[in-house]
Design an enzyme around this catalytic site. Sequence first.
Site, PDB file in Angstrom:
ATOM      1  N   LEU A   1       0.819  -1.213   0.000  1.00  0.00           N
ATOM      2  CA  LEU A   1       0.000   0.000   0.000  1.00  0.00           C
ATOM      3  C   LEU A   1       0.852   1.261   0.000  1.00  0.00           C
ATOM      4  CD1 LEU A   1      -2.921  -1.000   2.399  1.00  0.00           C
ATOM      5  CD2 LEU A   1      -2.956  -0.801  -0.089  1.00  0.00           C
TER       6      LEU A   1
ATOM      7  N   ASP B   1       0.913  11.036  18.037  1.00  0.00           N
ATOM      8  CA  ASP B   1       1.234  11.373  16.642  1.00  0.00           C
ATOM      9  C   ASP B   1      -0.020  11.816  15.887  1.00  0.00           C
ATOM     10  OD1 ASP B   1       2.981  11.814  14.569  1.00  0.00           O
ATOM     11  OD2 ASP B   1       2.974   9.736  13.850  1.00  0.00           O
TER      12      ASP B   1
END
Length: 365
Positions: free
Chosen positions: A40, A160
């Site tokens: 991906l 994050d």
Amino acid sequence: MSYCINPKCPDRQQPDSRTVCAACGMALLIQGRYRLLRPLREVDEWGPTDIFAVDDRGTRKVLKLLKQPKLLPLFEREATTLQQLCHPGIPHVDLDGYFTVTTPKGKELHGLVMENIQGQTLENWLAEHGTADSTLAQDWLRQITEILGLVHQNQLFHRDIKLSNIMRRPDGQLALIDFGTVRQMTGTYLAKIGGKRDVTSVVSPGYTPIEQINGKAVPQSDFYALGRSFVYVLTGQHPIDLEEDASTGQISWRHLAPHVPPWFADLIDDLMAPFPGQRPLNAEEILQRLERGLSGWRQRLSPQGVMRLLLAANLCLLLLNLAVGWHWLQRRQSPAASPISTLPGLRSHLTTARPRVHDLSLSHC
């Protein structure tokens, strides 16, 4: 085509008909159920992880493959987190979604299979559609805050938060991804940051607060990154590209988003406050401020609110008319208002010499 899971395989693309890789001898059907379809993202020999689309007995999922053993504690923490959190805004992982396999040369590989979330990241959405309006941004902030609330309630924080880690599904619902940097708020962790011992820091330029850069992240560090993310959403400018006050660390962004209501801009600025104690205490406080702001805005725009504004405007006009009328009347009644009164000699002469003309002028006035 199938894809071999072995990073060192010389020919990783294999026909679907095979169950074992012809190039390296690695099984192509992992754990008896997962078949890798394609990467991906570009496969990076030196990167810590690779991401693949996989087929799980007819269902498309995503496989995250760890290649660097030193990151195993973080990887296992991510797996445990996703297995225990149940929310449509968090990728689902089955209890057996974490596994370990060994290559023909004895190297251990750790894999995590999770739900394949359809849609695009907010970063890609922004590149395609441009900035979001305030209404959409407020809805997005509510959704992500609710997800963060669940994460924080489980004594975890993400570390994050950024637009590339927020997915927008086709139905408009958001999901928070990449829990590889998640941290648990344990007594050990608190002792480490209290004793100023080394703690692994995670830094995303433009999003990460100073306390996290220094290895002392707390749940409110997520709020800082969240505020920076929504500055990006509303202005179209990456936070790192905006001017920053060297003394306070605050970024200048409001002039780039004049359409944002002041209460919403204030909330975003509070999320980005320089020190954790200046930011909202928890997700519930953010949601409450969103609701108060939206309720006040809706009230001002409701039929009742519009009627009150019209009544206030009419009252102001009435008072203005009364003031102007009173001023006109005062000037009318003042002797200085008559032109004749400014010429006393002429007025006396007209009164004695020409009474008819004087009477006529008064009746005309």
